[in-house]
Scaffold this motif. Structure first.
Motif, PDB file in Angstrom:
ATOM      1  N   PRO B  12      -0.069   2.200  -6.254  1.00  0.00           N
ATOM      2  CA  PRO B  12       0.381   3.565  -5.955  1.00  0.00           C
ATOM      3  C   PRO B  12       1.854   3.763  -6.305  1.00  0.00           C
ATOM      4  O   PRO B  12       2.638   2.814  -6.294  1.00  0.00           O
ATOM      5  N   ALA B  13       2.205   5.020  -6.645  1.00  0.00           N
ATOM      6  CA  ALA B  13       3.605   5.350  -6.922  1.00  0.00           C
ATOM      7  C   ALA B  13       4.294   5.698  -5.601  1.00  0.00           C
ATOM      8  O   ALA B  13       3.741   6.420  -4.771  1.00  0.00           O
ATOM      9  N   LEU B  14       5.502   5.167  -5.418  1.00  0.00           N
ATOM     10  CA  LEU B  14       6.183   5.283  -4.126  1.00  0.00           C
ATOM     11  C   LEU B  14       6.686   6.714  -3.881  1.00  0.00           C
ATOM     12  O   LEU B  14       7.553   7.211  -4.600  1.00  0.00           O
ATOM     13  N   GLY B  15       6.107   7.366  -2.897  1.00  0.00           N
ATOM     14  CA  GLY B  15       6.565   8.695  -2.499  1.00  0.00           C
ATOM     15  C   GLY B  15       5.969   9.835  -3.312  1.00  0.00           C
ATOM     16  O   GLY B  15       6.311  10.994  -3.093  1.00  0.00           O
ATOM     17  N   ALA B  16       5.073   9.528  -4.261  1.00  0.00           N
ATOM     18  CA  ALA B  16       4.545  10.559  -5.163  1.00  0.00           C
ATOM     19  C   ALA B  16       3.084  10.857  -4.802  1.00  0.00           C
ATOM     20  O   ALA B  16       2.154  10.354  -5.432  1.00  0.00           O
ATOM     21  N   TYR B  50       6.780   0.780   0.896  1.00  0.00           N
ATOM     22  CA  TYR B  50       8.158   0.662   1.418  1.00  0.00           C
ATOM     23  C   TYR B  50       8.861   2.015   1.392  1.00  0.00           C
ATOM     24  O   TYR B  50       9.823   2.227   0.647  1.00  0.00           O
ATOM     25  N   LEU B  51       8.373   2.934   2.204  1.00  0.00           N
ATOM     26  CA  LEU B  51       8.827   4.321   2.138  1.00  0.00           C
ATOM     27  C   LEU B  51      10.198   4.539   2.742  1.00  0.00           C
ATOM     28  O   LEU B  51      10.930   5.450   2.349  1.00  0.00           O
ATOM     29  N   LYS B  52      10.547   3.744   3.750  1.00  0.00           N
ATOM     30  CA  LYS B  52      11.776   3.988   4.517  1.00  0.00           C
ATOM     31  C   LYS B  52      11.808   5.450   4.970  1.00  0.00           C
ATOM     32  O   LYS B  52      10.812   5.952   5.480  1.00  0.00           O
ATOM     33  N   ASP B  53      12.940   6.167   4.725  1.00  0.00           N
ATOM     34  CA  ASP B  53      13.045   7.550   5.208  1.00  0.00           C
ATOM     35  C   ASP B  53      12.073   8.506   4.511  1.00  0.00           C
ATOM     36  O   ASP B  53      11.844   9.620   4.989  1.00  0.00           O
ATOM     37  N   LEU B  54      11.510   8.077   3.388  1.00  0.00           N
ATOM     38  CA  LEU B  54      10.502   8.898   2.712  1.00  0.00           C
ATOM     39  C   LEU B  54       9.264   9.101   3.588  1.00  0.00           C
ATOM     40  O   LEU B  54       8.496  10.041   3.368  1.00  0.00           O
ATOM     41  N   ASP B  57       9.012  12.432   4.861  1.00  0.00           N
ATOM     42  CA  ASP B  57       8.828  13.433   3.794  1.00  0.00           C
ATOM     43  C   ASP B  57       7.371  13.537   3.334  1.00  0.00           C
ATOM     44  O   ASP B  57       6.926  14.605   2.933  1.00  0.00           O
ATOM     45  N   ARG B 123      10.658   0.430  12.444  1.00  0.00           N
ATOM     46  CA  ARG B 123      11.780   1.364  12.400  1.00  0.00           C
ATOM     47  C   ARG B 123      11.284   2.782  12.084  1.00  0.00           C
ATOM     48  O   ARG B 123      11.870   3.746  12.543  1.00  0.00           O
ATOM     49  N   GLU B 213       7.640  -2.673  -5.514  1.00  0.00           N
ATOM     50  CA  GLU B 213       8.486  -1.665  -4.875  1.00  0.00           C
ATOM     51  C   GLU B 213       9.803  -2.343  -4.536  1.00  0.00           C
ATOM     52  O   GLU B 213       9.832  -3.298  -3.768  1.00  0.00           O
ATOM     53  N   ASP B 214      10.879  -1.848  -5.093  1.00  0.00           N
ATOM     54  CA  ASP B 214      12.208  -2.432  -4.889  1.00  0.00           C
ATOM     55  C   ASP B 214      12.196  -3.960  -5.066  1.00  0.00           C
ATOM     56  O   ASP B 214      12.778  -4.696  -4.257  1.00  0.00           O
TER      57      ASP B 214
END
Lengths: 292, 286
Positions: B12-16, B50-54, B57, B123, B213-214
């Motif tokens: 998967p694409a991160l955040g898309a 690894y979305l973090k603050d995403l 969103d 977190r 991812e990263d």
């Protein structure tokens, strides 16, 4: 099955046993090639720029980049200063011939000398000149990465942990495929990748001044440092446990202190936190943040 | 009876989310062509891991119109896919939805949120609070999202509650490259899958993703393991693959007849032991 059991058993720290550092080269090669390919294409880019010094770290990096992106998409830059050795040039050229990437020579003597002529002249400390050289080289790599390339880092885990590198110089890069491998492990991987033996075996040097070698300057060998770092960092052993296992107490203390003192080089610059949300602290987005 | 299950070992694409929805439609079509009755996607397959603050969103309610294409695609085969769920009280959860016959029939919220090492789930997300099996084309299903499966009690509770298959959508990073063995993470996962399958006498479908991812590599290696411990199907490592495996719905019964560990399981002892240790009152119903 036997080998699995052997590996998952208790790993005993022993200054005379370097075997815990051994890696599965086939697996590592596959992972690093996929890493370079995936992270480069995800950034929307297709080329790699690698500073090729003639040493083993950049040899491994440039070989992996060639496998990942095709050697035709890899630009190696050999950036000699006036005292750089003929042997380094010969090794860089031999690599380019063997691996098929384009190697360009971009000398840095003129600009370094022009700068120091007005800024300290012959009295400039050799560390200042060395740092300037490392940053000049990186500046050239970034220039040559435009418009569709990525600067691939060549700092290994040993250098990164010891802080044995120039911040924003050789340590700078967009992505680093070898930063989680110790020097000893890189030599093993280099041999697996078919890097010529004379490159793998020669004494590592940054060639920032005449006669400099890493191990002379550091005062210890990579073999010793890597084993201590492996047990301390990867296996989370305390210095006291290492000393109890027979490691040299002074060396353990020295290495631990080098790691501590150089930590600033491994993190982003500190930002004073005054707002409601600070970059890098609680404004946390992944770097691989993709467009929808 | 034989059932065909497809595992979408994708990247998967991160955040898309929109791109990932398209990607899901493609893989669902491939699973349909392969004759599968169920296709399972990895953890957070619609958003990346690894979305973090995403995370905030890309979050949506389980009944959000954004997920309608999955419901639509599930008319003729079941779909299990991962997304960030925003609950009615605005908590974010790592969720795995199960769509069947055009509608969402179950959502599992990840209970165990790893927050150590390279993980930071705690977190950004709130924990789920239940392990609830449900009935589907594949039998009685329990969903264990990645770290959920590493806790022995998760598959145990599912088995005790009647599950015949555990789906384990995961985003498992590959680490550990020492000489003389498998990838470290792969060894652990294969050990778990086989142990749970054989000793709880149920099917385990480990559904991992690939890609980076990263700089973190997801290692793939998805597999379906039968209640007799055999590996029905196993995907390649680090590469995308639609893995298809047959499930023999009678095998669970045959294995349990031969090896009635669950029949003989003393849940009452487990309950009394834990209740006693935690000082919880336990009413006896005679």
């Amino acid at each position: 099955m036997t080998s699995t059991l052997a590996r998952t058993g208790v790993i005993k720290p022993d200054p005379k046993d370097p075997s815990p550092l051994r890696i599965d080269e086939v697996l590592v090669r596959k992972m690093l090639v996929l890493f370079i390919r995936d992270e480069t294409t995800k950034a929307g880019l297709k080329r790699a720029v690698v500073g090729v010094s003639g040493g083993v770290d950049s040899a491994v990096t440039v070989a992996l980049a060639g496998e990942a992106l095709g050697p035709e998409n890899v630009l190696g830059l050999f950036t000699p200063y006036r005292h750089s050795s003929a042997e380094s040039r010969a090794h860089a050229k031999a690599l380019a011939t063997k691996l098929g990437f384009t190697l360009e020579e971009v000398p840095i003597t003129k600009q370094i000398e022009a700068y120091f002529a007005d800024n300290g002249g012959d009295t400039a400390h050799r560390v200042r000149v060395g740092n300037k050289m490392a940053r000049e080289r990186k500046s050239i790599e970034y220039d040559r990465s435009w418009p569709d390339g990525l600067v691939i880092g060549t700092s290994n885990k040993t250098e990164l942990l010891l802080g044995y590198g120039t911040q924003f110089g050789d340590m700078a890069c967009a992505i680093n495929p070898i930063g989680d491998l110790y020097k000893t492990q890189l030599r093993e991987l280099a041999t697996h990748l078919g890097i010529p033996g004379e490159i793998v075996r020669k004494p590592p040097t940054a060639e920032l001044w005449v006669g400099q070698t890493d191990e002379d300057e550091l005062g210890f060998t990579y073999a010793d440092a890597d084993l201590i770092l492996y047990h301390m960092v990867d296996r989370r052993l305390r210095p006291s446990e290492l000393i109890a296992a027979g490691f040299d107490a002074a060396l353990v203390a020295r290495i631990r202190e080098m790691v501590r003192k150089s930590h600033y080089k491994r993190v982003m610059p500190l930002i004073a936190k005054v707002s409601l949300r600070t970059i890098g602290h609680d404004f946390l987005y992944p770097r691989d943040w993709e467009a929808d | 009876m034989s059932l065909r299950i497809a595992v979408a070992q994708c990247s998967p694409a991160l955040g898309a989310v929109k791109r990932n929805l398209d990607m899901h439609r493609t893989w669902i079509a491939r699973a349909r062509e392969a004759g599968a009755q169920l296709v399972v996607f990895p953890e957070l397959s619609l958003t990346g891991y690894y979305l973090k603050d995403l995370a905030a969103d890309v979050a949506c309610a389980a009944d959000d119109a954004q997920l309608a294409p999955l419901a639509e695609a599930s008319r003729d085969l079941d779909v299990s896919a991962g997304f960030v769920e925003r609950s009615a009280d605005a908590k974010l959860h790592i969720a795995q939805g199960y769509w069947s016959k055009g509608r969402l029939v179950h959502v599992h919220r990840k209970v165990y949120l790893p927050t150590y090492g390279i993980f930071d789930d705690g977190r950004y997300f709130g924990p789920g609070d239940r392990f609830e099996p449900f009935t589907s084309a594949a039998g009685t299903v329990g969903v264990a999202i990645c770290e959920d499966l590493w806790h022995v009690s998760t598959p145990y509770l599912y088995a005790a509650a009647g599950a015949t298959i555990v789906l384990a959508p995961s985003a498992s990073p590959g680490r550990g490259v020492a000489e003389g063995g498998d990838l470290g993470t792969a060894e652990s996962c294969r050990l778990m899958d086989r142990f749970y399958a054989q000793y709880l006498t149920l099917y385990v479908a480990f559904v991992n993703r690939v890609g980076h991812e990263d700089g973190i590599a997801f290692w793939g290696g998805s597999e379906i393991v039968a209640p007799d411990g055999t590996v029905v199907a196993r995907a390649k490592e680090f590469e995308e693959e639609l893995l298809v495996g047959e499930i023999d719905t009678e095998l669970v019964g045959r294995e349990r007849a031969r090896n009635p560990l669950l029949r003989d399981e003393r849940e009452d002892l487990v309950l009394r032991n834990i209740a006693g240790r935690l000082g919880l009152p336990l009413e006896r119903r005679d």
